[in-house]
Design an enzyme around this catalytic site. Structure first.
Site, short mmCIF file in Angstrom:
data_model
loop_
_atom_site.label_atom_id
_atom_site.label_comp_id
_atom_site.label_asym_id
_atom_site.label_seq_id
_atom_site.Cartn_x
_atom_site.Cartn_y
_atom_site.Cartn_z
NE ARG A 90 -4.33 -1.62 1.84
CZ ARG A 90 -5.25 -1.73 0.88
NH1 ARG A 90 -5.30 -0.84 -0.09
NH2 ARG A 90 -6.13 -2.72 0.90
NE ARG B 267 -7.49 5.46 2.42
CZ ARG B 267 -8.26 5.17 3.47
NH1 ARG B 267 -8.99 6.11 4.04
NH2 ARG B 267 -8.29 3.94 3.97
#
Lengths: 354, 354
Positions: A35, A39
């Site tokens: 990831r 974000r």
């Protein structure tokens, strides 16, 4: 082979990631983060504004940009293709959505033999946007150095068959996957049909990425940790192996799951390297998986707890990783969205200089 | 001690549950089910209609009725006090609610040192409704036979400090408890203050139940499985031990967590018996915990998969359980709400006749 005595050993210009996945210990330890494209980065939040998750994955320019952002910022040793476990389902025409605060939601959960028969008629459709995104990523990575190599590899990505099946049967994220696990036990025929379809879908999605130029792949099993070892061995592992077999001999294949400390030996079957959850120390994993290169396993909670908490833990992970024949430094689960990106950059520096 | 040769051995009229928790193998194996008092029973859904979860736990007649329903229906060897992990928080004046489809939600999550200071000013208030409920339950259980005994024991219940703290810090259920685990690592002083408060609250709640007549207790750690062993050992286990110490020497103390296969040795510290998640085979747990009575660990997914899938698995669990010095048959997690209650009754019969 080059004898090292009396000559200068030539530097191996294979990128450190691929050396480690081949069971070597390169001069510079390779590091990337699950990831990393996501974000935690302000530049990601900026480009994603107003565009849905799955939609973003299907826009070649955007997916390429997001994939490359953490490579530029952190100088990690691999890009991970920006995608989502649900993307191949969407490309096969299954109605799924990522709902904020919930996660993936399947419009028509697959609960019966008849539901499974309807599902397996779907085939992976047009994947040209995946190929286009990867070609753009490769063009930039071809000139982005990693360690002593002049280029940085891209890792392809797909969800493992059990994780796909768990979402399809449950219809949404769940803790214990009781509906999926009870179908597995009560209707093995439908289960096998469902898993064969999921395995072939995952395998085809990995193949598209390798065809387009991915240098390694990771099969990600978010939910396998809910399974008992005998059930995993009999009803799940063969299908993960089938997905991985789709790219056998072409690129190194990483297999990762969360909460899967009790399944590691099985997860190593049919894979070239195993990603280890943060709860299993790497030296223990290495003892259980002789000859298998490992990836992991810094606890993501340490990213949120500040450098004082992170540094000694990361050094401990690196030290334990020397017990494996090759070690790709990574987290033991994904980057939390709240992570300060500067701590990730600092962590890359630490790994590269340790 | 009674020599068995040349005399009739007197029957031990201690209920089978308490024999097993004392490290014996009673003639009839004891069995009960986590969440046996709950949504799997139509009579439960009937009496709960229109009444909130925490509210129900605080109404003595209703809590007693719900606690007794599965004992009457299934002839299990123990009642588990109908309560919720959040109840002691409510009794201490913390604003929590159980939201349908979400789980426990804390109105003001505890994130900072100042939040912790405000929280720890709260004390467990009036618990007379708990005492009243338990007195009603005991009156009926005093004449409800279990095995060769004329009465059935009641097990008291509380959430473990880490699980309480995880809900308080996160504010709602989460998968990895990153906010709680990062507070643990970055602000150990606040963490210790929070955990001391949670431990004393859990200990006090168990004490109220034992004072009122509970014959055993179970400390339930829903979320400890998210922790690495070193963090659990240093930052969590001492507080669970403090909660359990509140009733030390008074009743046997069970300690259970989900996904805690890597923590079992630590969880046995300060407990009299250990509940084992469905993912760790009981014979493996017994080898790791010599001398410790065990509870568990039928996979709840088998309850949904039908008798053909359940029976051989249950018999395997019973067989593996003989490796422990005492074995209380149970599930390896709670009864799923969708369970057919008849399969539970049939399972009790199987355990009693095996």
């Amino acid at each position: 082979m080059w004898p090292t005595i009396g000559r200068v050993t030539p530097v191996d210009v294979t990128p450190p990631l691929l050396q480690a996945l081949a069971g070597k210990h390169p001069a510079t330890k390779p590091v990337w983060f699950m990831r990393q494209a996501g974000r935690s980065l302000p530049e990601y939040r900026e480009v994603r504004r107003g565009t849905g998750m799955i939609e973003s994955c299907l826009m070649p320019d955007l997916a390429a940009e997001i994939t490359l952002q953490p490579v530029r910022r952190h100088k990690v040793d691999a890009a991970i293709f920006f995608s989502d476990i649900m993307v191949p389902l969407t490309l096969a025409g299954v109605d799924v959505d990522i709902v904020a605060g919930v996660g993936p939601v399947v419009a028509e959960p697959v609960r019966t033999a008849s539901d499974v028969r309807k599902l397996v008629a779907h085939e992976l459709g047009d994947t040209s946007m995946i190929t286009a995104a990867i070609e753009r990523i490769r063009a930039e990575l071809a000139t982005t150095p990693s360690g002593d190599a002049s280029w940085t590899p891209l890792i392809g990505f797909a969800g493992a068959p059990f994780t796909l099946a768990a979402y399809l049967v449950e219809g949404r994220p769940s803790r214990d996957h009781l509906a999926a696990r009870s179908m597995m036990l009560s209707d093995p025929e439908s289960w096998d049909a469902l898993m064969a379809w999921c395995a072939d879908l995952s395998g085809a999605f990995l193949t598209v990425q390798v065809d387009a130029g991915a240098s390694a792949v990771q099969l990600f099993d978010s939910w396998a940790g809910s399974l008992r070892l005998p059930d995993y061995t009999e009803r799940v592992a063969p299908w993960s192996q089938r997905a991985l077999a789709a790219v056998e001999g072409r690129v190194p294949r990483l297999h990762f799951g969360t909460g899967t400390g009790h399944l590691l030996e099985q997860m190593a079957q049919g894979a070239d390297a195993v990603g280890v959850d943060y709860r299993t120390p790497l030296d223990e994993a290495a003892a259980r998986l002789p000859g298998v290169p490992l990836q992991g396993n810094i606890d993501p909670a340490r990213l949120l707890a500040g450098w004082e908490a992170l540094e000694p833990h990361a050094l401990d992970v690196i030290r334990r990783g020397t017990a494996a024949p090759g070690h790709v430094v990574n987290l033991g689960h994904g980057v939390p969205p709240e992570t300060d990106p500067e701590i990730l950059t600092r962590l890359v520096d630490l790994v590269h200089t340790s």
